[in-house]
Design a protein around this motif. Sequence first.
Motif, PDB file in Angstrom:
ATOM      1  N   ALA A 101     -45.370  -7.238  25.355  1.00 28.84           N
ATOM      2  CA  ALA A 101     -46.173  -8.158  24.540  1.00 28.84           C
ATOM      3  C   ALA A 101     -45.308  -9.289  23.992  1.00 28.84           C
ATOM      4  O   ALA A 101     -45.707 -10.472  23.975  1.00 28.84           O
ATOM      5  N   TRP A 102     -44.094  -8.940  23.560  1.00 24.65           N
ATOM      6  CA  TRP A 102     -43.198  -9.960  23.027  1.00 24.65           C
ATOM      7  C   TRP A 102     -42.791 -10.955  24.124  1.00 24.65           C
ATOM      8  O   TRP A 102     -42.700 -12.162  23.893  1.00 24.65           O
ATOM      9  N   ARG A 103     -42.554 -10.447  25.312  1.00 26.10           N
ATOM     10  CA  ARG A 103     -42.152 -11.332  26.407  1.00 26.10           C
ATOM     11  C   ARG A 103     -43.276 -12.308  26.751  1.00 26.10           C
ATOM     12  O   ARG A 103     -43.039 -13.499  26.993  1.00 26.10           O
ATOM     13  N   GLN A 104     -44.491 -11.713  26.799  1.00 20.44           N
ATOM     14  CA  GLN A 104     -45.620 -12.588  27.089  1.00 20.44           C
ATOM     15  C   GLN A 104     -45.768 -13.682  26.017  1.00 20.44           C
ATOM     16  O   GLN A 104     -46.028 -14.864  26.321  1.00 20.44           O
ATOM     17  N   ALA A 105     -45.595 -13.239  24.765  1.00 20.18           N
ATOM     18  CA  ALA A 105     -45.712 -14.224  23.663  1.00 20.18           C
ATOM     19  C   ALA A 105     -44.598 -15.265  23.757  1.00 20.18           C
ATOM     20  O   ALA A 105     -44.815 -16.484  23.545  1.00 20.18           O
ATOM     21  N   ALA A 106     -43.371 -14.809  24.088  1.00 17.98           N
ATOM     22  CA  ALA A 106     -42.248 -15.742  24.197  1.00 17.98           C
ATOM     23  C   ALA A 106     -42.455 -16.724  25.347  1.00 17.98           C
ATOM     24  O   ALA A 106     -42.201 -17.941  25.227  1.00 17.98           O
ATOM     25  N   SER A 107     -42.927 -16.177  26.475  1.00 24.01           N
ATOM     26  CA  SER A 107     -43.165 -17.069  27.622  1.00 24.01           C
ATOM     27  C   SER A 107     -44.223 -18.121  27.310  1.00 24.01           C
ATOM     28  O   SER A 107     -44.097 -19.313  27.680  1.00 24.01           O
ATOM     29  N   GLN A 108     -45.265 -17.650  26.620  1.00 20.80           N
ATOM     30  CA  GLN A 108     -46.335 -18.597  26.263  1.00 20.80           C
ATOM     31  C   GLN A 108     -45.824 -19.649  25.292  1.00 20.80           C
ATOM     32  O   GLN A 108     -46.142 -20.853  25.419  1.00 20.80           O
ATOM     33  N   ALA A 109     -45.011 -19.222  24.337  1.00 22.93           N
ATOM     34  CA  ALA A 109     -44.483 -20.166  23.339  1.00 22.93           C
ATOM     35  C   ALA A 109     -43.564 -21.182  23.997  1.00 22.93           C
ATOM     36  O   ALA A 109     -43.614 -22.396  23.692  1.00 22.93           O
ATOM     37  N   LEU A 110     -42.713 -20.723  24.896  1.00 22.00           N
ATOM     38  CA  LEU A 110     -41.818 -21.647  25.594  1.00 22.00           C
ATOM     39  C   LEU A 110     -42.596 -22.649  26.452  1.00 22.00           C
ATOM     40  O   LEU A 110     -42.261 -23.842  26.528  1.00 22.00           O
ATOM     41  N   HIS A 111     -43.622 -22.159  27.089  1.00 17.85           N
ATOM     42  CA  HIS A 111     -44.465 -23.038  27.902  1.00 17.85           C
ATOM     43  C   HIS A 111     -45.181 -24.064  27.043  1.00 17.85           C
ATOM     44  O   HIS A 111     -45.217 -25.277  27.347  1.00 17.85           O
ATOM     45  N   ASP A 112     -45.776 -23.566  25.959  1.00 15.35           N
ATOM     46  CA  ASP A 112     -46.532 -24.473  25.082  1.00 15.35           C
ATOM     47  C   ASP A 112     -45.620 -25.506  24.447  1.00 15.35           C
ATOM     48  O   ASP A 112     -45.996 -26.696  24.304  1.00 15.35           O
ATOM     49  N   ALA A 113     -44.418 -25.072  24.057  1.00 13.63           N
ATOM     50  CA  ALA A 113     -43.489 -26.002  23.413  1.00 13.63           C
ATOM     51  C   ALA A 113     -43.085 -27.126  24.368  1.00 13.63           C
ATOM     52  O   ALA A 113     -42.852 -28.273  23.968  1.00 13.63           O
ATOM     53  N   LYS A 114     -42.992 -26.785  25.638  1.00 10.42           N
ATOM     54  CA  LYS A 114     -42.584 -27.776  26.635  1.00 10.42           C
ATOM     55  C   LYS A 114     -43.728 -28.756  26.987  1.00 10.42           C
ATOM     56  O   LYS A 114     -43.489 -29.872  27.452  1.00 10.42           O
ATOM     57  N   HIS A 115     -44.939 -28.374  26.737  1.00 10.10           N
ATOM     58  CA  HIS A 115     -46.072 -29.194  27.167  1.00 10.10           C
ATOM     59  C   HIS A 115     -46.964 -29.647  26.010  1.00 10.10           C
ATOM     60  O   HIS A 115     -48.191 -29.718  26.144  1.00 10.10           O
ATOM     61  N   MET A 116     -46.349 -29.902  24.887  1.00 10.22           N
ATOM     62  CA  MET A 116     -47.126 -30.446  23.766  1.00 10.22           C
ATOM     63  C   MET A 116     -47.687 -31.826  24.177  1.00 10.22           C
ATOM     64  O   MET A 116     -46.942 -32.687  24.645  1.00 10.22           O
TER      65      MET A 116
END
Length: 400
Positions: A355-370
């Motif tokens: 769950a943490w990995r999924q959340a981290a991956s999503q956060a990294l993706h979202d941060a890159k595509h603001m």
Amino acid sequence: MKRAERQQLGAVIEEVRAWINTAHDVQHLAAHMPLSGQITHPDAVDELLTALRACAASGDLDEARPLLSTTWFDGRKKLQPAHEAAARLTGLHAAIKSDSSDTRLGELHKDLRDRILHERDELARFLPYFGELRTTAREMLFEASHLPITLNDALSAEEIVAAEQIIHLVEKRAVLARRLLDGSECTSGASSASHHASKAMYHAGTALLEAGALQRVHDAASRITSRMSAEQAQLAQILDDLRAWQSAAARASADADLLPLTRNGALSEPEQAAIHAVGEVYARHVGDSSAYHPGLCEAGSCGRVHQSNAALASYYSQATRTGQGQVVVQAAARVAVQLESERVELRKVLNDLTAWRQAASQALHDAKHMPLTQVDVLSASERVSMESIDRMVGLHEDNA
């Protein structure tokens, strides 16, 4: 010689002949008692028997017989020996009748016949009894030396001696003594060895009975038979328990190696020592002991099996007394519980990390595509943590 005198002489001759036959039978009976051996008579009886033997040997019975004939073709001189023989027979007859020796001879004859029949009956009872006792003694000695577990000292020295005495007595004497049961051995004139064996066996057997040896063998045989059954059941229980301990030991060792979270110290030193001991004893002895059956002893190929049985029994006694077997069983149960508990914990950890990995991956993706924000919205520490989680889970998730 007048007719009445001839009749009287004839009666004397027949009666003396009957006494001689009776005396001969008395001597034979007295000399061939199966158990008593040679019977001695009082002096008066010996004198009577001697007189009758002398009369039989003298030929007077046949010498006097011509006087019974009514026709004499020979003169008085020729019949002189017959008259002398008749006189001797008549004198012997009168002497025996005068003191009732004939009656005593008849009574003695009857007593001896009754006695020899009684002794033959006693011998007929005695021989099978000792034959069965000899079988019991032999089986007892065999079983005592082939108990499943006990190697030595199952019998006392006194019990062993008593058994060996009975076996030796029967094997040395019984075959010869048995020949006296029907009396034909005595009439053959070759019964000396049989009488010696019968008398010796009876007196030795009576002495063993009085000394308590027979009862000692019976009691020991009963005890050994009970002990044989008890040790067979005991060995079966030992093997069942050792198989269970070995199974528990193998399971504890395997489970300790499979613990997902604990790498060392799952088993204490006492538990490891107990597991090692069970495995060593099992590997060394259970194979031989499992092959035990009475047929091995009868074939004489049981030595190694008895050694293994004794070693297992010794270890089992020590392990049950100190609780070593229970230590192995409890260790297997505890490690099995720990294994399941750690697997549950591991599943929880993996679920959280996923769950943490999924959340981290999503956060990294979202941060890159603001859409609007051009600067990095994640702090350096946040980005490091997220990348670390992603990297660690990616490397270890499948194996875990």
